[in-house]
Design a protein around this motif. Structure first.
Motif, mmCIF file in Angstrom:
data_model
loop_
_atom_site.group_PDB
_atom_site.id
_atom_site.type_symbol
_atom_site.label_atom_id
_atom_site.label_comp_id
_atom_site.label_asym_id
_atom_site.label_seq_id
_atom_site.Cartn_x
_atom_site.Cartn_y
_atom_site.Cartn_z
ATOM 1 N N LEU A 1 1.279 9.214 -7.488
ATOM 2 C CA LEU A 1 2.232 8.132 -7.266
ATOM 3 C C LEU A 1 2.590 7.377 -8.543
ATOM 4 C CD1 LEU A 1 0.711 6.572 -4.012
ATOM 5 C CD2 LEU A 1 2.728 8.031 -4.166
ATOM 6 N N ALA A 2 1.709 7.374 -9.504
ATOM 7 C CA ALA A 2 1.844 6.493 -10.672
ATOM 8 C C ALA A 2 3.211 6.619 -11.343
ATOM 9 C CB ALA A 2 0.738 6.802 -11.676
ATOM 10 N N GLY A 3 3.939 5.510 -11.372
ATOM 11 C CA GLY A 3 5.238 5.451 -12.024
ATOM 12 C C GLY A 3 6.363 6.128 -11.283
ATOM 13 N N ASN A 4 6.098 6.629 -10.073
ATOM 14 C CA ASN A 4 7.108 7.410 -9.352
ATOM 15 C C ASN A 4 7.638 6.741 -8.094
ATOM 16 O OD1 ASN A 4 7.030 9.721 -11.097
ATOM 17 N ND2 ASN A 4 5.064 10.283 -10.168
ATOM 18 N N VAL A 5 7.056 5.613 -7.680
ATOM 19 C CA VAL A 5 7.445 5.024 -6.392
ATOM 20 C C VAL A 5 7.576 3.510 -6.505
ATOM 21 C CG1 VAL A 5 6.362 6.872 -5.063
ATOM 22 C CG2 VAL A 5 5.052 4.814 -5.582
ATOM 23 N N ASP A 6 8.417 2.977 -5.609
ATOM 24 C CA ASP A 6 8.577 1.526 -5.500
ATOM 25 C C ASP A 6 7.870 0.966 -4.277
ATOM 26 O OD1 ASP A 6 10.386 1.182 -7.783
ATOM 27 O OD2 ASP A 6 11.804 2.340 -6.574
ATOM 28 N N PHE A 7 7.673 1.799 -3.258
ATOM 29 C CA PHE A 7 6.853 1.408 -2.116
ATOM 30 C C PHE A 7 6.369 2.654 -1.391
ATOM 31 C CE2 PHE A 7 10.997 1.813 -0.171
ATOM 32 C CZ PHE A 7 10.806 2.058 1.185
ATOM 33 N N ILE A 8 5.377 2.449 -0.532
ATOM 34 C CA ILE A 8 4.714 3.553 0.172
ATOM 35 C C ILE A 8 4.780 3.286 1.670
ATOM 36 C CG2 ILE A 8 2.523 4.770 0.501
ATOM 37 C CD1 ILE A 8 1.759 3.671 -2.336
ATOM 38 N N VAL A 9 4.991 4.346 2.439
ATOM 39 C CA VAL A 9 4.981 4.237 3.897
ATOM 40 C C VAL A 9 3.866 5.113 4.447
ATOM 41 C CG1 VAL A 9 6.259 4.602 6.035
ATOM 42 C CG2 VAL A 9 7.445 3.767 4.000
ATOM 43 N N LEU A 10 3.048 4.528 5.304
ATOM 44 C CA LEU A 10 2.013 5.282 6.005
ATOM 45 C C LEU A 10 2.590 5.711 7.341
ATOM 46 C CD1 LEU A 10 -1.089 2.990 5.291
ATOM 47 C CD2 LEU A 10 -0.069 4.773 3.837
ATOM 48 N N ALA A 11 3.029 6.973 7.414
ATOM 49 C CA ALA A 11 3.647 7.499 8.635
ATOM 50 C C ALA A 11 2.556 8.126 9.498
ATOM 51 C CB ALA A 11 4.734 8.518 8.293
ATOM 52 N N ARG A 12 1.751 7.264 10.099
ATOM 53 C CA ARG A 12 0.567 7.671 10.858
ATOM 54 C C ARG A 12 -0.419 8.424 9.958
ATOM 55 N NH1 ARG A 12 0.359 6.889 16.219
ATOM 56 N NH2 ARG A 12 -1.836 6.943 15.652
ATOM 57 N N TYR A 13 -0.657 7.855 8.784
ATOM 58 C CA TYR A 13 -1.674 8.370 7.875
ATOM 59 C C TYR A 13 -3.013 7.834 8.359
ATOM 60 C CZ TYR A 13 -4.100 9.434 3.486
ATOM 61 O OH TYR A 13 -4.960 9.926 2.533
ATOM 62 N N MET A 14 -3.832 8.696 8.906
ATOM 63 C CA MET A 14 -5.023 8.261 9.618
ATOM 64 C C MET A 14 -6.235 8.145 8.700
ATOM 65 S SD MET A 14 -3.473 7.851 12.363
ATOM 66 C CE MET A 14 -4.797 7.384 13.473
ATOM 67 N N GLN A 15 -6.050 7.403 7.610
ATOM 68 C CA GLN A 15 -7.129 7.120 6.681
ATOM 69 C C GLN A 15 -7.084 5.639 6.333
ATOM 70 O OE1 GLN A 15 -9.349 9.680 5.357
ATOM 71 N NE2 GLN A 15 -8.384 10.773 7.064
ATOM 72 N N ILE A 16 -8.229 5.033 6.214
ATOM 73 C CA ILE A 16 -8.303 3.633 5.811
ATOM 74 C C ILE A 16 -8.270 3.564 4.285
ATOM 75 C CG2 ILE A 16 -9.704 1.547 5.815
ATOM 76 C CD1 ILE A 16 -10.833 2.421 8.509
ATOM 77 N N LEU A 17 -7.322 2.809 3.760
ATOM 78 C CA LEU A 17 -7.167 2.701 2.309
ATOM 79 C C LEU A 17 -8.049 1.583 1.775
ATOM 80 C CD1 LEU A 17 -3.290 3.042 2.105
ATOM 81 C CD2 LEU A 17 -5.013 4.836 1.784
ATOM 82 N N SER A 18 -8.688 1.846 0.670
ATOM 83 C CA SER A 18 -9.587 0.855 0.077
ATOM 84 C C SER A 18 -8.801 -0.213 -0.669
ATOM 85 C CB SER A 18 -10.566 1.538 -0.879
ATOM 86 O OG SER A 18 -9.879 2.000 -2.040
ATOM 87 N N SER A 19 -9.444 -1.346 -0.893
ATOM 88 C CA SER A 19 -8.811 -2.412 -1.675
ATOM 89 C C SER A 19 -8.566 -1.952 -3.104
ATOM 90 C CB SER A 19 -9.701 -3.663 -1.664
ATOM 91 O OG SER A 19 -10.995 -3.374 -2.179
ATOM 92 N N THR A 20 -9.431 -1.079 -3.623
ATOM 93 C CA THR A 20 -9.229 -0.532 -4.969
ATOM 94 C C THR A 20 -7.954 0.285 -5.036
ATOM 95 O OG1 THR A 20 -11.621 -0.456 -5.365
ATOM 96 C CG2 THR A 20 -10.228 0.933 -6.763
ATOM 97 N N PHE A 21 -7.720 1.091 -3.999
ATOM 98 C CA PHE A 21 -6.498 1.892 -3.957
ATOM 99 C C PHE A 21 -5.272 0.990 -3.941
ATOM 100 C CE2 PHE A 21 -3.026 3.767 -1.543
ATOM 101 C CZ PHE A 21 -2.854 4.997 -2.168
ATOM 102 N N LEU A 22 -5.273 -0.022 -3.069
ATOM 103 C CA LEU A 22 -4.120 -0.917 -2.961
ATOM 104 C C LEU A 22 -3.837 -1.618 -4.284
ATOM 105 C CD1 LEU A 22 -4.841 -2.523 0.538
ATOM 106 C CD2 LEU A 22 -3.204 -0.711 0.000
ATOM 107 N N GLU A 23 -4.898 -1.990 -4.979
ATOM 108 C CA GLU A 23 -4.725 -2.651 -6.272
ATOM 109 C C GLU A 23 -4.163 -1.688 -7.312
ATOM 110 O OE1 GLU A 23 -7.401 -4.994 -9.662
ATOM 111 O OE2 GLU A 23 -8.293 -4.423 -7.737
ATOM 112 N N ARG A 24 -4.623 -0.460 -7.291
ATOM 113 C CA ARG A 24 -4.212 0.501 -8.315
ATOM 114 C C ARG A 24 -2.769 0.985 -8.103
ATOM 115 N NH1 ARG A 24 -8.367 5.229 -9.191
ATOM 116 N NH2 ARG A 24 -6.902 5.641 -10.895
#
Length: 290
Positions: free
Chosen positions: A167-190
């Motif tokens: 994703l780095a440098g390639n996106v302006d926002f992300i959509v979870l289209a029923r992505y059945m994984q819990i994202l960590s706070s580290t991921f959200l920050e990065r």
């Protein structure tokens, strides 16, 4: 440039929010006028005229917008910042880059891809990332790159690191289209960009596995869906859009799930469209949607 973007050429969207006070509307409209802009639409809201918060979205046309943006931004900084207001201006002809994360369920993913191909969503889709491969052929049939990033076991750090790399440098926002994984706070920050999620509105009443089976057992009469921004607090981020559908005793769990999928597709599509059009202003754990 697509026909959609051609229609939005030289259109800017200005978002303003901050402490309410006399003169904000006059300051904004005067600023646009002196910068040779013509206002196309203007929406505003104050949650309390006496010491509350003010929110405004203005779309205006300005010939040769790209060349004039630095001058407009300097004027915004000088005029609005001294009033204690926050602002953001975007060129509406430049679509936001939206990455999609998905798992095995494909209804929300395919809905977004279909609406994008039909010109309903003013975005580009640089990639779809999934922890499964069952949707790969469908995604690629839309001309969108597909990446498989497995995510198994309790430690998701390696998978999250690979997704961040993609994703780095390639996106302006992300959509979870029923992505059945819990994202960590580290991921959200990065990742550092807004993340939009969709889930059935049974939460938290029917948490865990088989929510539609639990709903059937409870005899629910309404089912629904909620789209919200993702925060560190699971499923508690600012809500963008919600909707419901009536159900009755004759419907089994599978029929409830099918009706729920229909609502989920519509709710997520509206939330994505509004975010892409800069119609959503976050205010604490709430949103103002113009």
């Amino acid at each position: 440039m697509t026909l959609h973007n051609e229609a939005l050429r030289d259109r800017a969207c200005l978002i303003v929010h901050g402490p309410d006070q006399p003169g904000i509307v006059a300051a904004v409209t005067s600023l646009i006028t002196r910068n040779k802009g013509n206002i196309i639409s203007l929406d505003q809201y104050s949650d309390d005229a006496f010491g509350g918060a003010f929110f405004q979205r203005v779309v205006f046309h300005r010939a040769d917008l790209t060349a004039s943006l630095p001058e407009i931004e300097a004027d915004l900084e000088a005029t609005l910042t001294k009033l204690g207001l926050e602002w953001e201006i975007t060129d509406q002809s430049i679509p936001k880059r939206m990455a999609i994360l998905a798992s095995t369920s494909d209804h929300c993913l395919l809905e977004l891809l279909w609406r994008h191909r039909g010109g309903e969503l003013p975005v580009t889709i640089p990639m779809v990332i999934s922890n499964h491969t069952n949707t790969a052929e469908d995604v690629r049939s839309f001309g969108v790159p597909f990446f498989h990033v497995p995510s198994q076991g309790p430690d998701k750090s390696a998978a999250e690191a690979e997704i961040v790399r993609l994703l780095a440098g390639n996106v302006d926002f992300i959509v979870l289209a029923r992505y059945m994984q819990i994202l960590s706070s580290t991921f959200l920050e990065r990742v550092g960009v807004p993340v939009i999620n969709i889930h059935h509105s049974f939460l938290p009443a029917f948490i865990g596995a088989a929510p539609y089976k639990k709903a059937k057992q409870r005899g629910v009469k309404l089912i629904g869906a909620t789209s919200h921004y993702v925060t560190e607090d699971l499923d508690e981020g600012p809500i963008i859009e919600q909707d419901v559908a009536r159900v009755d005793h004759s419907m089994d769990a599978a029929a409830l799930q099918a009706r729920g999928a229909y609502v989920e597709r519509a709710v997520l599509s509206r939330a994505v469209q509004w975010h892409a059009q800069d119609r959503v202003i976050r205010h604490g754990n709430q949103t103002i949607v113009f």
